[in-house]
Enzyme design. Structure first.
Site, PDB file in Angstrom:
ATOM      1  N   TYR A   1     -24.192 -39.234 -20.934  1.00 31.01           N
ATOM      2  CA  TYR A   1     -24.877 -37.949 -21.112  1.00 31.01           C
ATOM      3  C   TYR A   1     -24.436 -37.321 -22.430  1.00 31.01           C
ATOM      4  CZ  TYR A   1     -26.534 -33.196 -20.199  1.00 31.01           C
ATOM      5  OH  TYR A   1     -27.166 -31.980 -20.287  1.00 31.01           O
TER       6      TYR A   1
ATOM      7  N   LYS B   1     -15.402 -28.424 -22.929  1.00 30.48           N
ATOM      8  CA  LYS B   1     -14.854 -28.285 -21.578  1.00 30.48           C
ATOM      9  C   LYS B   1     -13.355 -27.987 -21.566  1.00 30.48           C
ATOM     10  CE  LYS B   1     -18.564 -30.980 -19.395  1.00 30.48           C
ATOM     11  NZ  LYS B   1     -19.340 -29.941 -18.734  1.00 30.48           N
TER      12      LYS B   1
ATOM     13  N   ASP C   1     -18.334 -39.211 -27.629  1.00 31.32           N
ATOM     14  CA  ASP C   1     -18.661 -37.968 -26.934  1.00 31.32           C
ATOM     15  C   ASP C   1     -17.505 -37.685 -25.979  1.00 31.32           C
ATOM     16  OD1 ASP C   1     -19.572 -35.954 -25.247  1.00 31.32           O
ATOM     17  OD2 ASP C   1     -21.656 -36.599 -25.432  1.00 31.32           O
TER      18      ASP C   1
END
Length: 398
Positions: A120, A239, A211
């Site tokens: 993702y 995050k 990522d």
């Protein structure tokens, strides 16, 4: 509802979070393993981070110019990750991924990129895909169908497929990869896979983008680059880096990142805001001064073992796979899954329904199976989790 990811969750309204716990509007408490989709790596509302943000925000939030915290946050970030020479702060992983891809296109003069099925990289048109009969397709109504053709989509952990694709096509600017495929199945890289990806990118003049929105500062202080010993050219973080505040980062080599001052546009009103930089500084100082990683390894390993054992006690084929600080729980064959196609053999729908039963018993998890462990999880949380999980398992097995 303000994010589609939340549509699959139980309809519960929370009033507050503290440490590893959530409290809803009806007075119920939950041991939390969703952690806001991962950002609350230090637990909910960490006082050190919130106090720093509140103090600095009193000076202002956004100046439309440089401010003194940018340098402190940037230097601390680069010293912590260890490998990068430059960093640029943003707001979301989605936009920082796009900045990385734009930078790779500018540096190589090529237009397409390689990504892996099941990973993702945000919700924008060129990176949001669904796999239909093994082929990439738009992941949303209203999405430009031709946008998915920007990427060559390969199986995760398949270095041979990457080697063949790079040999066949000369229009590839970048390879972008989640070093651990946490968003789908918490699938770790096979032994040597990331090193092979690095070697192939070097051989073909392709920019390697990690990522690390989930892996960064979670799987090790220096992220996946440290844990697996492979350095990307660019990496995107988010995050866990800011104690629950909305901050992302794009880091990389000076040769690539300095192109932002020479024709490559990356803008954003709230990039590197005062609260964002204060959150980064406080969070990274907390992780450096009291690294939680050994505790997370022990806690997560014990929790995965206990979940499987509780399933066995109740005749449920529960399985757990991943790293101790973030793993995937589902029903199905206990054999490890190595790529996105392998997830099709698991009973993901049954687990999604079970996640609602867990919520009824006070364990808050994602329907898609990911469990995040925070620095705030300890003995009290473990005891409560196992008691509540056992009760939920007993209910569905009855």
């Amino acid at each position: 509802m303000h994010s589609n990811v939340r549509l699959s969750a139980p309809s519960i309204f929370f009033e507050r979070g503290e440490g590893a716990w959530l409290y809803d509007a009806d007075g119920n408490d939950y041991v939390d393993y969703l952690l806001g989709q991962g950002p609350n790596f230090l637990g909910h509302a960490p006082a050190r981070v919130n106090d720093a943000v509140a103090a600095e925000a009193r000076r202002g939030s956004v100046f439309g110019a440089n401010h003194v915290l940018e340098n402190e946050a940037g230097e601390l970030f680069l010293d912590t990750v260890g490998w990068a020479e430059r960093v640029r702060f943003g707001v979301t992983g989605t936009e920082s991924d796009q900045a990385a891809l734009r930078l790779a296109r500018a540096a190589t003069g090529r237009n397409r990129f390689v990504r892996f099925a099941g990973t993702y990289h945000g919700w924008l048109d060129n990176v949001l895909i669904s796999m239909v009969d093994g082929k990439p397709a738009p992941g949303s109504a209203g999405q430009l169908s031709h946008s998915v053709t920007e990427a060559y989509v390969l199986p995760f952990n398949d270095a041979a497929a990457l080697e063949a694709t790079l040999a066949e096509h000369d229009d590839i600017a970048a390879v972008i990869v989640e070093p651990v495929m946490f968003n789908n199945g918490a699938i770790p890289p096979a032994e040597g896979f990331l090193a092979q990806v690095r070697r192939l990118c070097d051989a073909h003049g392709v920019v390697l983008i990690f990522d690390e929105v989930i892996t960064g500062f979670r799987v090790a202080l220096g992220g996946a680059a440290e844990r697996f010993g492979v350095r990307p050219d660019l990496a995107v973080y988010g995050k866990a880096m800011a104690g629950g505040w909305p901050v992302s980062a794009l880091a990389g080599s000076a040769a690539l990142m300095d192109r932002f001052a020479d024709g490559v546009v990356h803008a954003g009103t709230f990039n590197g805001s005062v609260p964002a930089c204060a959150a980064v500084i406080a969070s990274l100082k907390a992780l450096r001064e009291d690294p939680p990683y050994a505790r997370l390894e022990e806690y997560g390993d014990s929790l995965m073992d206990a979940i499987v054992e509780i399933g066995r006690d109740h005749g449920l084929p529960l399985r757990a796979q991943g790293l101790p600080m973030a793993f995937h729980v589902s029903f199905g064959d206990p054999a490890p899954v190595h790529d996105y196609a392998g997830l099709a053999g698991l009973d993901l729908d049954r687990y999604a329904a079970f996640s609602h039963t867990l919520a009824d018993h006070g364990v808050w998890v994602a329907a898609r199976g990911i469990w995040y462990v925070s620095a705030a999880h300890a003995d009290k949380e473990m005891a409560a989790t196992l008691e509540r999980f056992d009760a939920a398992a007993a209910q569905v097995s009855a």
